[in-house]
Design a protein around this motif. Structure first.
Motif, short mmCIF file in Angstrom:
data_model
loop_
_atom_site.label_atom_id
_atom_site.label_comp_id
_atom_site.label_asym_id
_atom_site.label_seq_id
_atom_site.Cartn_x
_atom_site.Cartn_y
_atom_site.Cartn_z
N ASP A 106 -3.63 25.20 46.77
CA ASP A 106 -5.06 25.05 46.45
C ASP A 106 -5.25 24.34 45.11
N HIS A 107 -4.41 24.67 44.12
CA HIS A 107 -4.53 24.02 42.80
C HIS A 107 -4.21 22.53 42.91
N VAL A 121 1.33 15.01 50.56
CA VAL A 121 2.39 15.43 51.48
C VAL A 121 2.93 16.77 51.00
N ALA A 122 3.01 17.75 51.90
CA ALA A 122 3.40 19.10 51.50
C ALA A 122 4.55 19.64 52.34
N GLN A 123 5.40 20.42 51.68
CA GLN A 123 6.52 21.08 52.35
C GLN A 123 6.07 22.30 53.12
N SER A 124 6.44 22.33 54.41
CA SER A 124 6.26 23.53 55.22
C SER A 124 7.62 23.89 55.80
N PHE A 125 7.65 24.80 56.76
CA PHE A 125 8.92 25.32 57.27
C PHE A 125 8.86 25.45 58.77
N GLU A 163 -0.69 24.73 55.78
CA GLU A 163 -0.89 23.72 56.82
C GLU A 163 -2.37 23.49 57.09
N ASP A 164 -3.15 24.56 57.13
CA ASP A 164 -4.59 24.43 57.43
C ASP A 164 -5.31 23.62 56.36
N VAL A 165 -5.10 23.97 55.09
CA VAL A 165 -5.88 23.31 54.04
C VAL A 165 -5.41 21.88 53.81
N VAL A 166 -4.11 21.63 53.94
CA VAL A 166 -3.61 20.26 53.73
C VAL A 166 -4.09 19.34 54.84
N VAL A 167 -4.01 19.78 56.09
CA VAL A 167 -4.48 18.94 57.19
C VAL A 167 -5.98 18.70 57.10
N LYS A 168 -6.74 19.72 56.75
CA LYS A 168 -8.19 19.55 56.60
C LYS A 168 -8.53 18.58 55.49
N GLY A 170 -6.86 15.94 54.86
CA GLY A 170 -6.38 14.61 55.23
C GLY A 170 -4.97 14.31 54.80
N GLY A 171 -4.19 15.36 54.56
CA GLY A 171 -2.81 15.17 54.12
C GLY A 171 -1.82 15.36 55.24
N ALA A 172 -0.54 15.30 54.88
CA ALA A 172 0.55 15.48 55.84
C ALA A 172 1.34 16.73 55.50
N VAL A 173 1.72 17.46 56.52
CA VAL A 173 2.55 18.65 56.40
C VAL A 173 3.88 18.36 57.08
N LEU A 174 4.97 18.58 56.36
CA LEU A 174 6.30 18.36 56.92
C LEU A 174 6.97 19.71 57.12
N ARG A 175 7.16 20.07 58.38
CA ARG A 175 7.85 21.32 58.71
C ARG A 175 9.35 21.04 58.70
N TYR A 176 9.97 21.26 57.56
CA TYR A 176 11.41 21.03 57.46
C TYR A 176 12.17 22.14 58.16
N GLY A 177 13.26 21.76 58.82
CA GLY A 177 14.17 22.75 59.36
C GLY A 177 14.95 23.41 58.24
#
Length: 310
Positions: A106-107, A121-125, A163-168, A170-177
């Motif tokens: 959020d920050h 672009v944000a790190q997800s899992f 994932e919800d706030v980044v996609v809303k 207009g960003g990208a979420v990368l679900r890394y393995g």
């Protein structure tokens, strides 16, 4: 390709340290953050301008982003500073990372909006945490499993928020393995060598893996292409624990893992091992290949583990 100013939040983590050199090699100007002033020299050697920032402090984040004047923000902040994971109390072990994925995200998004940064672009899992029903391999269209009532529930709630706030926005979420590569699984390998990482039951649960350098390359492409939406960044071979764990042990020069029943694993180490090794669902990388033009240099953990632990 247009050179951009990239702000990497979490530059000294295992992925940040592989990402910065790739961005620099492609001509981008990088500002990267650390929470520890003693690590600024590390960032400098990687080719970035280092800055100390507290991702959980809105003012600190806002000031750091404003000073850097970036064209793109990459969120790689976690609270994992090394040490053996506490499987039984994973919710406590992962608490800071969960806050960085909620409050920290959020920050950063607020700072991006304040400074007019549109590429985020944000790190997800996405390793074993696909919805635990149906087939063993999931896509971006499938939800993550809520893990209700387990020690993993707070992690999934934090990931879903990110994932919800980044996609809303207009960003990208990368679900890394699950990461492997330099410094990424030293603790895990040490447990395997000490035969303290057993195979649970028949090991039917699937996981997806990714080499750090392949994860970093996908991140560079997401930045350069101003990607939006969710992408699973995993290798070509989601696999059951019964396949990858003995292979990892062999690559590490260890004896085959012990096998324990699910009830005993839960008694000894809580929910996590059983969920991962008995019920886990892996992920497909088809969308990332198709839309980002990404191909992993390590297409399978089979070769990757051997190369990394040779």
């Amino acid at each position: 390709m247009i050179v951009v100013r990239v702000f990497v939040a979490g530059g000294t983590g295992v992925l940040g340290r592989r990402l910065i050199p790739q961005l620099v090699a492609r001509g981008h100007q990088v500002t990267a953050t650390t929470t520890n002033g003693t690590k600024l020299e590390v960032l400098g050697k990687l080719g970035a301008e280092g800055v100390v920032m507290d991702g959980l402090d809105a003012a600190s984040v806002g000031e750091a982003v404003a000073a850097a004047r970036p064209d793109a923000i990459v969120h790689q902040m976690t609270g994992l500073g090394g040490g053996e994971p506490d499987m039984k109390h994973f919710d406590r072990f992962f608490a800071t990372t969960n806050r960085l994925r909620t409050e920290g995200t959020d920050h950063l998004l607020a700072a991006a909006e304040a400074t007019g940064v549109s590429t985020f672009v944000a790190q997800s899992f996405g390793s074993f945490n696909g919805i635990r029903q149906g087939g063993w391999v999931k896509t971006e269209d499938d939800p993550l499993d809520p893990m209700t009532g387990t020690v993993l529930q707070p992690m999934i709630e934090a990931v879903n928020h990110l994932e919800d706030v980044v996609v809303k926005a207009g960003g990208a979420v990368l679900r890394y393995g699950a990461f492997y590569g330099p410094d990424a699984m030293d603790d895990q390998v040490e447990l395997i060598r000490r035969r303290r990482f057993p195979l649970v039951g028949r090991g039917t649960g699937h996981s997806s893996w990714i080499h750090l350098d392949d994860a970093a390359y996908a991140t560079v492409l997401a930045v350069e292409q101003h990607a939006t939406g969710v992408f699973c960044i995993v290798d070509d071979e989601p696999a059951p624990a019964a396949a990858w764990l003995p292979h990892l042990a062999a690559a590490a020069g260890a004896r085959p893992p012990l096998r324990v029943p699910g009830w005993l694993a839960k008694l000894m180490a809580g929910d996590l091992p059983g969920i991962m090794m008995l019920e886990g669902r892996g992920f497909s990388n088809a969308k990332a290949k198709r839309e980002l033009g990404w191909e992993p240099r390590h297409p399978s953990w089979r070769q990757g583990f051997k190369e990394e632990l040779a």
